[in-house]
Structures are given as C-alpha cells and as structure tokens.
Design a protein around this motif. Structure first.
Motif, PDB file in Angstrom:
ATOM      1  N   MET A   9      14.906  43.812  25.906  1.00  0.00           N
ATOM      2  CA  MET A   9      15.351  45.110  26.449  1.00  0.00           C
ATOM      3  C   MET A   9      16.713  44.948  27.133  1.00  0.00           C
ATOM      4  N   GLY A  10      17.658  45.716  26.742  1.00  0.00           N
ATOM      5  CA  GLY A  10      18.955  45.704  27.435  1.00  0.00           C
ATOM      6  C   GLY A  10      18.810  46.351  28.808  1.00  0.00           C
ATOM      7  N   PHE A  11      19.589  45.889  29.792  1.00  0.00           N
ATOM      8  CA  PHE A  11      19.462  46.512  31.122  1.00  0.00           C
ATOM      9  C   PHE A  11      20.832  46.940  31.650  1.00  0.00           C
ATOM     10  N   VAL A  12      20.810  47.895  32.486  1.00  0.00           N
ATOM     11  CA  VAL A  12      22.042  48.457  33.045  1.00  0.00           C
ATOM     12  C   VAL A  12      21.958  48.380  34.568  1.00  0.00           C
ATOM     13  N   ILE A  13      22.987  47.788  35.193  1.00  0.00           N
ATOM     14  CA  ILE A  13      23.034  47.799  36.665  1.00  0.00           C
ATOM     15  C   ILE A  13      23.955  48.936  37.076  1.00  0.00           C
ATOM     16  N   ASP A  14      23.462  49.749  37.961  1.00  0.00           N
ATOM     17  CA  ASP A  14      24.279  50.867  38.414  1.00  0.00           C
ATOM     18  C   ASP A  14      25.258  50.374  39.494  1.00  0.00           C
ATOM     19  N   LEU A  15      26.515  50.345  39.136  1.00  0.00           N
ATOM     20  CA  LEU A  15      27.533  49.830  40.062  1.00  0.00           C
ATOM     21  C   LEU A  15      28.152  50.923  40.939  1.00  0.00           C
ATOM     22  N   THR A  16      27.660  52.112  40.822  1.00  0.00           N
ATOM     23  CA  THR A  16      28.266  53.237  41.560  1.00  0.00           C
ATOM     24  C   THR A  16      28.330  52.993  43.071  1.00  0.00           C
ATOM     25  N   PRO A  17      27.220  52.553  43.744  1.00  0.00           N
ATOM     26  CA  PRO A  17      27.327  52.342  45.205  1.00  0.00           C
ATOM     27  C   PRO A  17      28.354  51.283  45.582  1.00  0.00           C
ATOM     28  N   LEU A  18      28.432  50.232  44.731  1.00  0.00           N
ATOM     29  CA  LEU A  18      29.403  49.154  44.997  1.00  0.00           C
ATOM     30  C   LEU A  18      30.828  49.696  44.927  1.00  0.00           C
ATOM     31  N   VAL A  19      31.088  50.481  43.915  1.00  0.00           N
ATOM     32  CA  VAL A  19      32.426  51.059  43.741  1.00  0.00           C
ATOM     33  C   VAL A  19      32.718  52.052  44.874  1.00  0.00           C
TER      34      VAL A  19
ATOM     35  N   PHE B  42      39.568  46.631  43.294  1.00  0.00           N
ATOM     36  CA  PHE B  42      39.153  45.358  43.876  1.00  0.00           C
ATOM     37  C   PHE B  42      40.364  44.487  44.222  1.00  0.00           C
ATOM     38  N   LEU B  43      41.347  44.527  43.348  1.00  0.00           N
ATOM     39  CA  LEU B  43      42.560  43.737  43.577  1.00  0.00           C
ATOM     40  C   LEU B  43      43.259  44.196  44.858  1.00  0.00           C
ATOM     41  N   LEU B  44      43.407  45.506  44.988  1.00  0.00           N
ATOM     42  CA  LEU B  44      44.039  46.079  46.187  1.00  0.00           C
ATOM     43  C   LEU B  44      43.212  45.774  47.431  1.00  0.00           C
ATOM     44  N   LEU B  45      41.901  45.915  47.303  1.00  0.00           N
ATOM     45  CA  LEU B  45      41.007  45.647  48.436  1.00  0.00           C
ATOM     46  C   LEU B  45      41.150  44.207  48.903  1.00  0.00           C
ATOM     47  N   THR B  46      41.166  43.288  47.947  1.00  0.00           N
ATOM     48  CA  THR B  46      41.314  41.870  48.291  1.00  0.00           C
ATOM     49  C   THR B  46      42.652  41.638  48.986  1.00  0.00           C
ATOM     50  N   PHE B  47      43.705  42.273  48.468  1.00  0.00           N
ATOM     51  CA  PHE B  47      45.030  42.116  49.070  1.00  0.00           C
ATOM     52  C   PHE B  47      45.024  42.590  50.527  1.00  0.00           C
ATOM     53  N   PHE B  48      44.508  43.777  50.753  1.00  0.00           N
ATOM     54  CA  PHE B  48      44.504  44.332  52.117  1.00  0.00           C
ATOM     55  C   PHE B  48      43.602  43.512  53.042  1.00  0.00           C
ATOM     56  N   MET B  49      42.486  43.049  52.505  1.00  0.00           N
ATOM     57  CA  MET B  49      41.570  42.276  53.359  1.00  0.00           C
ATOM     58  C   MET B  49      42.179  40.945  53.792  1.00  0.00           C
ATOM     59  N   PHE B  50      42.970  40.350  52.921  1.00  0.00           N
ATOM     60  CA  PHE B  50      43.579  39.058  53.272  1.00  0.00           C
ATOM     61  C   PHE B  50      44.829  39.210  54.135  1.00  0.00           C
ATOM     62  N   THR B  51      45.501  40.345  54.030  1.00  0.00           N
ATOM     63  CA  THR B  51      46.766  40.478  54.764  1.00  0.00           C
ATOM     64  C   THR B  51      46.634  41.211  56.097  1.00  0.00           C
ATOM     65  N   THR B  52      45.537  41.936  56.280  1.00  0.00           N
ATOM     66  CA  THR B  52      45.394  42.713  57.516  1.00  0.00           C
ATOM     67  C   THR B  52      44.923  41.818  58.659  1.00  0.00           C
ATOM     68  N   THR B  53      45.571  41.991  59.799  1.00  0.00           N
ATOM     69  CA  THR B  53      45.087  41.306  61.009  1.00  0.00           C
ATOM     70  C   THR B  53      44.577  42.376  61.967  1.00  0.00           C
ATOM     71  N   MET B  54      43.336  42.222  62.326  1.00  0.00           N
ATOM     72  CA  MET B  54      42.715  43.232  63.186  1.00  0.00           C
ATOM     73  C   MET B  54      43.052  42.981  64.661  1.00  0.00           C
ATOM     74  N   LEU B  55      43.212  41.697  64.995  1.00  0.00           N
ATOM     75  CA  LEU B  55      43.458  41.344  66.392  1.00  0.00           C
ATOM     76  C   LEU B  55      44.940  41.535  66.700  1.00  0.00           C
ATOM     77  N   LYS B  56      45.246  42.572  67.442  1.00  0.00           N
ATOM     78  CA  LYS B  56      46.653  42.837  67.735  1.00  0.00           C
ATOM     79  C   LYS B  56      46.989  42.386  69.143  1.00  0.00           C
TER      80      LYS B  56
END
Lengths: 177, 196
Positions: A9-19, B42-56
C-alpha cells in the motif's frame, strides 16, 4: 502452496502542518530581523562586553555614535579607540568637519582614532545632528583608564549624557537582595 | 424574468438537420507541485535562523556634569565613599577616612545591601552622596558590576523612601546623588597594604 503476496500500500504523509509552521517561523524571522549597520559590519575586532542585569533599555539603532574601545584580535596588548556612526547620511558631513581624517577613510562608517580626533569627531557629530546619542562600547578586559579618558573627552565636548553598552546577564545567575 | 434558466442550458447545434448535443467535458482535478516553494521557504528559514541574534546588547545610561572648578561643600556625614583599587578590590567608608575610620573591604556581591542600609539610615535618608573612586588601572568589568549593583539597590531604596509622605501629603521623591571620581594616592593611605 504459494505464499499470498501482501499488496503493497502506498502511503501519503500530510506535510501541510509542517509547511504552515515553517511559513509562520519564516514570516516571524523576516519581520523581526534587523541587519547590521554599516559601522558594525566594518568591525575588524570582537568586543567582549561587560555583563549587567537585564532591563528593557536596548541599544538605539538610529542617530547613534559609538565609541568602541577594543582589544586587537591579533595583538592582545593593543587597545584602540574606534568611532562609528550608525546614520550613514551623516558620515560624509561629519568627516568634512574633521580634515585630519585621511581620504581613504572618508567612505567608512567606522574608523580607528586617537583621542584628539575622537574629540573633534564628537564635536562634529553634535554640530551635524545635535540629537545624536553617544555610547561607549568597551571590552570588559580593558583598564578603566581607557573609559575614563573617553568620558572626559565626551565631557569636554559637551556630550554629558551617554550610555555604556553591556550584555544581558542570564536570569538564573541573578542574585536577590 | 421568467425562464431565465434557459440561458444556462447547453446550446444545441444542428449538423445537416440533426441535432448534435455537445459532449459534457469531464472535470479533471489538478495539482500544483509546491515542492520548489517549500524548498525555498526552508532555505530562507535556515538562513534567517542562522543569522539572527536574539540577544541584543543593552545600555546603562550615564549623566556627567560639565567641568566645574568651583568647590561644593558637603557634609562629611552625608558621604559614602567606595574605592576600587587597581587590584579590583572594593573598599568603603562613611564620612572622612582616618586612623579610626579606616576603609573596609567589601565584596561586590554585598554592595547592594550596604547601599540599601546606608541610604536608609535615619539621619541621611535621601541625602547620602555616593562617591565611587576608581583606580585607572581597575578593570572596566568591575566598574560595570559596581554600577549595576548600585542601580539594583535603587529599587528597594526608592520604594522605601516613597512610602513616606512630604508636607503636601505626596510620596517623597528619591533624590539620587552619585558621582565618579579618580582614585588618588591619598585615598589609599588608610588601607592596609595599599598605596605603600
């Protein structure tokens, strides 16, 4: 008897919450991130700031002149004053009033200075923009003499209000009276 | 208008006298591939997470008076002097230091309590002048530690003083008197083992 093959059976993970979360985080970071000022970007040294109890007064971002007192990364015995201006528009106007600054440094927002030029720069900064706030950002390892001299220069040039830049103390290290 | 539904009917065409019904198109579901969008996010998120400093960094405001050469007379009993030596040791004394009133060493951690007690003494309440004399050779980090402790002591001091009422029936305002001065050789005269 031949084995009955189980139907795969093929399965699908819903990535919507992650996105969703990713977009939320991205939006938050994009709105809260402030990029370094030109003066800060030109820093060739690191300052280990003294620690103080956390409060709500953070370093202003506009119309600020910072006197950095830093120890050279390569030569730890070498301490020097650096003068930085966050308002980039004011930089050429301030430098115009201090002819001692060499031409090659005219475009820089952060320059290494001696006590004489530091005084002239403070006076020029105040004449260009009187609302400029001053801050002393000094390394915690330096002797107080350096800071005292900077304070005296500020006083002589009629900058009577200034700030010491500090790092926030972590809450768990806080002592109760 | 009546019969408005007519317009929605599938138009009929005639081909060589025969009525030809238009075939209903089957609706096909469609998918947009969001993979590149999510990749970039994800690429943008990773960039911002690595470059942002919260402690000012934060600031500690200081106000210094203009250069004054006129002498100001104050009562010795209203003076609390703190001495920070080049060895980063902190001493304190009240009034004028002499053989009988020698400066006493105090750890910076106990300075808050000392400032609180001395500022609330009945005779000098809200009048005490704190003088911090610092050796030019002392560490800057110790100076900030001392200023921080004195600032923290102000909270309970102000609270205690504001509980009292003045002649108008209003809470008494805290009048903080604090100054920084250079540490001189003569200030070390009464400290054992210092300045000799």
């Amino acid at each position: 008897m031949p084995k009955i093959k189980k139907k795969r059976m093929g399965f699908v993970i819903d990535l919507t919450p992650l996105v969703d979360i990713t977009f939320l985080l991205l939006t938050f970071l994009m709105f809260t991130t402030k990029f370094k000022s030109e003066a800060e970007a030109e820093k060739q040294f690191t300052i280990r700031r003294p620690i103080a109890t956390p409060d709500t007064t953070s370093l202003p971002e506009r119309d600020l002149a910072i006197i950095n007192i830093a120890i050279d990364d390569k030569n730890p015995t070498d301490t020097a004053y650096y003068y930085g201006i966050t308002n980039v528009r004011d930089v050429p106007l301030i430098y115009q009033l201090v002819p001692e600054i060499p031409l090659e440094f005219q475009s820089k927002a952060l320059i290494k200075v001696d006590t004489v030029i530091l005084g002239k720069l403070i006076r020029a900064t105040l004449s260009v923009r009187s609302s400029t706030r001053f801050a002393i950002d000094a390394d915690q390892r330096i002797r107080f003499k350096w800071v005292e001299d900077a304070m005296n220069i500020l006083r002589r040039n009629r900058a009577f209000v200034f700030n010491f830049v500090t790092e926030k103390k972590r809450p768990e290290l806080e002592k109760k009276p | 208008m009546a019969g408005g539904g007519e317009g929605l009917a599938i138009p009929e065409r005639t081909k060589r006298g025969k009525i030809v019904r238009r075939k209903k198109k089957r609706r096909i579901g469609f998918r947009i591939d969001l993979t590149p969008l999510v990749d970039i996010t994800f690429l943008l998120l990773t960039f911002f997470m690595f470059t942002t400093t919260m402690l000012k960094p934060q600031i500690m405001e200081m106000r210094i008076p203009p250069e004054m050469y006129a002498k100001v007379e104050v009562r010795a009993s209203e003076l609390l002097t703190l001495l920070l030596t080049k060895e980063n040791k902190l001493y304190w004394f009240k009034g004028i230091a002499d053989e009988t009133n020698k400066p006493q060493e105090i750890p910076i951690s106990k300075l808050r309590m000392l400032a609180y007690e001395k500022n609330l003494e009945p005779m000098v309440k809200n009048k005490l002048i704190t003088v911090l004399k610092i050796s030019p050779e002392a560490s800057y980090s110790k100076v900030i530690e001392i200023l921080d402790e004195l600032n923290l002591a102000e909270i309970p001091i102000t609270e205690a003083i504001s509980k009292e009422l003045d002649e108008k029936g209003e809470p008494v305002k805290r009048q903080r008197k604090f100054t920084i001065a250079p540490l001189l050789e003569e200030d070390l005269k009464f400290i054992e083992g210092e300045g000799k």
